[in-house]
Every structure is written in C-alpha cells, then in structure tokens.
Design a protein around this motif. Sequence first.
Motif, PDB file in Angstrom:
ATOM      1  N   UNK A   1       6.397  49.346 -25.645  1.00 45.55           N
ATOM      2  CA  UNK A   1       7.835  49.610 -25.541  1.00 45.55           C
ATOM      3  C   UNK A   1       8.687  48.412 -25.957  1.00 45.55           C
ATOM      4  N   UNK A   2       8.391  47.238 -25.414  1.00 43.92           N
ATOM      5  CA  UNK A   2       9.233  46.069 -25.719  1.00 43.92           C
ATOM      6  C   UNK A   2       8.538  45.065 -26.637  1.00 43.92           C
ATOM      7  N   UNK A   3       7.261  45.299 -26.943  1.00 41.16           N
ATOM      8  CA  UNK A   3       6.463  44.466 -27.853  1.00 41.16           C
ATOM      9  C   UNK A   3       6.134  43.085 -27.280  1.00 41.16           C
ATOM     10  N   UNK A   4       6.398  42.882 -25.999  1.00 40.69           N
ATOM     11  CA  UNK A   4       6.040  41.619 -25.356  1.00 40.69           C
ATOM     12  C   UNK A   4       4.548  41.620 -25.022  1.00 40.69           C
ATOM     13  N   UNK A   5       3.983  40.428 -24.858  1.00 43.88           N
ATOM     14  CA  UNK A   5       2.568  40.329 -24.494  1.00 43.88           C
ATOM     15  C   UNK A   5       2.331  40.917 -23.106  1.00 43.88           C
ATOM     16  N   UNK A   6       1.129  41.464 -22.928  1.00 46.83           N
ATOM     17  CA  UNK A   6       0.703  41.899 -21.612  1.00 46.83           C
ATOM     18  C   UNK A   6      -0.286  40.880 -21.078  1.00 46.83           C
TER      19      UNK A   6
ATOM     20  N   UNK B   1      -5.204  44.119 -13.267  1.00 45.65           N
ATOM     21  CA  UNK B   1      -4.401  44.907 -14.189  1.00 45.65           C
ATOM     22  C   UNK B   1      -3.941  44.048 -15.366  1.00 45.65           C
ATOM     23  N   UNK B   2      -3.427  44.744 -16.387  1.00 45.70           N
ATOM     24  CA  UNK B   2      -2.636  44.110 -17.434  1.00 45.70           C
ATOM     25  C   UNK B   2      -1.189  44.514 -17.184  1.00 45.70           C
ATOM     26  N   UNK B   3      -0.295  43.534 -17.254  1.00 52.80           N
ATOM     27  CA  UNK B   3       1.109  43.771 -16.917  1.00 52.80           C
ATOM     28  C   UNK B   3       1.997  43.207 -18.012  1.00 52.80           C
ATOM     29  N   UNK B   4       3.020  43.957 -18.409  1.00 53.56           N
ATOM     30  CA  UNK B   4       3.972  43.489 -19.415  1.00 53.56           C
ATOM     31  C   UNK B   4       4.737  42.287 -18.852  1.00 53.56           C
ATOM     32  N   UNK B   5       4.907  41.239 -19.669  1.00 55.31           N
ATOM     33  CA  UNK B   5       5.601  40.028 -19.202  1.00 55.31           C
ATOM     34  C   UNK B   5       7.062  40.297 -18.861  1.00 55.31           C
TER      35      UNK B   5
ATOM     36  N   UNK C   1      16.055  42.340 -17.345  1.00 49.96           N
ATOM     37  CA  UNK C   1      15.988  43.441 -18.314  1.00 49.96           C
ATOM     38  C   UNK C   1      14.569  44.013 -18.230  1.00 49.96           C
ATOM     39  N   UNK C   2      14.312  44.678 -17.133  1.00 53.53           N
ATOM     40  CA  UNK C   2      12.956  45.110 -16.826  1.00 53.53           C
ATOM     41  C   UNK C   2      12.430  46.140 -17.828  1.00 53.53           C
ATOM     42  N   UNK C   3      11.174  45.924 -18.248  1.00 58.52           N
ATOM     43  CA  UNK C   3      10.522  46.895 -19.122  1.00 58.52           C
ATOM     44  C   UNK C   3       9.942  48.002 -18.244  1.00 58.52           C
ATOM     45  N   UNK C   4       9.951  49.201 -18.758  1.00 63.53           N
ATOM     46  CA  UNK C   4       9.479  50.358 -17.976  1.00 63.53           C
ATOM     47  C   UNK C   4       7.968  50.513 -17.986  1.00 63.53           C
ATOM     48  N   UNK C   5       7.254  49.676 -18.768  1.00 65.49           N
ATOM     49  CA  UNK C   5       5.802  49.844 -18.893  1.00 65.49           C
ATOM     50  C   UNK C   5       5.103  49.660 -17.556  1.00 65.49           C
ATOM     51  N   UNK C   6       4.264  50.632 -17.206  1.00 64.11           N
ATOM     52  CA  UNK C   6       3.480  50.549 -15.982  1.00 64.11           C
ATOM     53  C   UNK C   6       2.279  49.623 -16.196  1.00 64.11           C
TER      54      UNK C   6
ATOM     55  N   UNK D   1       0.155  49.015 -26.265  1.00 66.34           N
ATOM     56  CA  UNK D   1      -0.181  49.931 -25.188  1.00 66.34           C
ATOM     57  C   UNK D   1       1.066  50.589 -24.601  1.00 66.34           C
ATOM     58  N   UNK D   2       1.043  51.938 -24.581  1.00 64.35           N
ATOM     59  CA  UNK D   2       2.091  52.735 -23.935  1.00 64.35           C
ATOM     60  C   UNK D   2       1.500  53.313 -22.649  1.00 64.35           C
ATOM     61  N   UNK D   3       2.261  54.075 -21.922  1.00 63.77           N
ATOM     62  CA  UNK D   3       1.745  54.679 -20.691  1.00 63.77           C
ATOM     63  C   UNK D   3       0.820  55.861 -20.974  1.00 63.77           C
TER      64      UNK D   3
END
Length: 219
Positions: A28-33, A50-54, A60-65, A206-208
């Motif tokens: 979604x935001x292309x940031x590293x996980x 887990x892997x978590x979006x930075x 400006x929170x990313x919605x990626x779970x 990675x998307x949801x």
Amino acid sequence: KMLANKKAPARARAKAEYILSGKLFCGYCKEKMVGHSSNQISKKGVIFNYYKCKNAGKAKSCKKKMAHKDYIEDIIINECRKLLTPQNIRRIAKEVVKIALSMDDRSEIKRLESLLQKAEEGKRNQMASLRVCKDDAIREMIFADLGKIGEEIKALEKQLEVENARHYVMTEQQVISHLTNLSKGDIHDLTYRKSLIRLFVNKIYLYDDKFTITFTEYF
C-alpha cells in the motif's frame, strides 16, 4: 500441514531471523516491512513473530495488517522452489555463465603472460650466448643474469597462477548440477531458505489479500 504444525513450536522458540528483511515491502505505502515479535506468549511458550509495515502506527498510519512471519516466508519459499524446473535451470545456467564471462576482465592475466613470454625469451637468448661464449668472466655474468631471470619467471608463474584462480568461471553443466541439488533441498533448513531468497527474490510487495514478487534478472 501436519508436518508444519509439528515444526512450528521449535521454530517459534528459536530467536527469530527475518529472512525477507530488505526484500519485503508494503503493497500500500511501499515502505519496508520489518520484523516484529508479539509480547503475548501462548500457553505452549510460543512467541508470535510478524512482519509489520514501518508506517503502521504512525501519524500517517498505513492500513497494512501485520503478516505472520512463518506463513509469508513459507509461501515465498514455495514460490521460489516452483522456479527450479529443469527448463528454467538450463536457462539460468546459460545466463549465469554469460554474465560471468562478460564481467571477467582478464587484462591482468594477459599482461602477466606477456611478461612471462619475454622473460622466457630472454632466458633462451642467454642460454644461446652461454653455449658460444669462451670468456669465463662473461660466462659468470651470463650465469648471474640467468639466475635473476629464473627468479623472475618463478615469481611471474606464481602471480599468474593466483590470477587464473581468481578468474575461474563455472561451466553450464556445473551450474545446472548446483541448481538441481538446490531444487531438492530441505525446505525447513534456514540456510537453504536464505539461499533461495538471496538467489531469486528481488522485491516482494505484500497486501492483505495478495502479494507481488519481482524475481532476479534470470527470470
């Protein structure tokens, strides 16, 4: 599935190593996980990784779970294994050898070979002079020169041996043999898993509900 469940507790108890780090990005935001360990521990003593979006949890929170580490890594490893078909292995071998040869600068080898050829020619000339020379003083000078030339030839041969070893390029058949063995590796072995990721994966988005993999130039 039963085999994976059997191995899960042991994998979870060990210190987590996130083998997709640097290659896994948020779709979604292309940031590293990045790797993230849960503070909660199950009744069996399992730590959830887990892997978590930075960008998750920021202003400006990313919605990626978050994604379960072992789950997403197993999926990517299986996708890498699918690439190791006999047809792909032959294609990779050709490309690897082609790239290796294009990057193989042998100018130093040619320079050393030229110097060695000149030294050996000088040795032959001195030997020819020695055979016809009758003057003892001059013969002693020629012997001294031959000793120096002999040392120079030995040094050049040693340098040439080292340089040739540095420029060893595998044959297509050797690459095919290596990759064929790689296709039969233990999918649960950490070193093997890391090798597959390093060799084949460029980036993963990675998307949801899906993921996109970009593989290395071989594919």
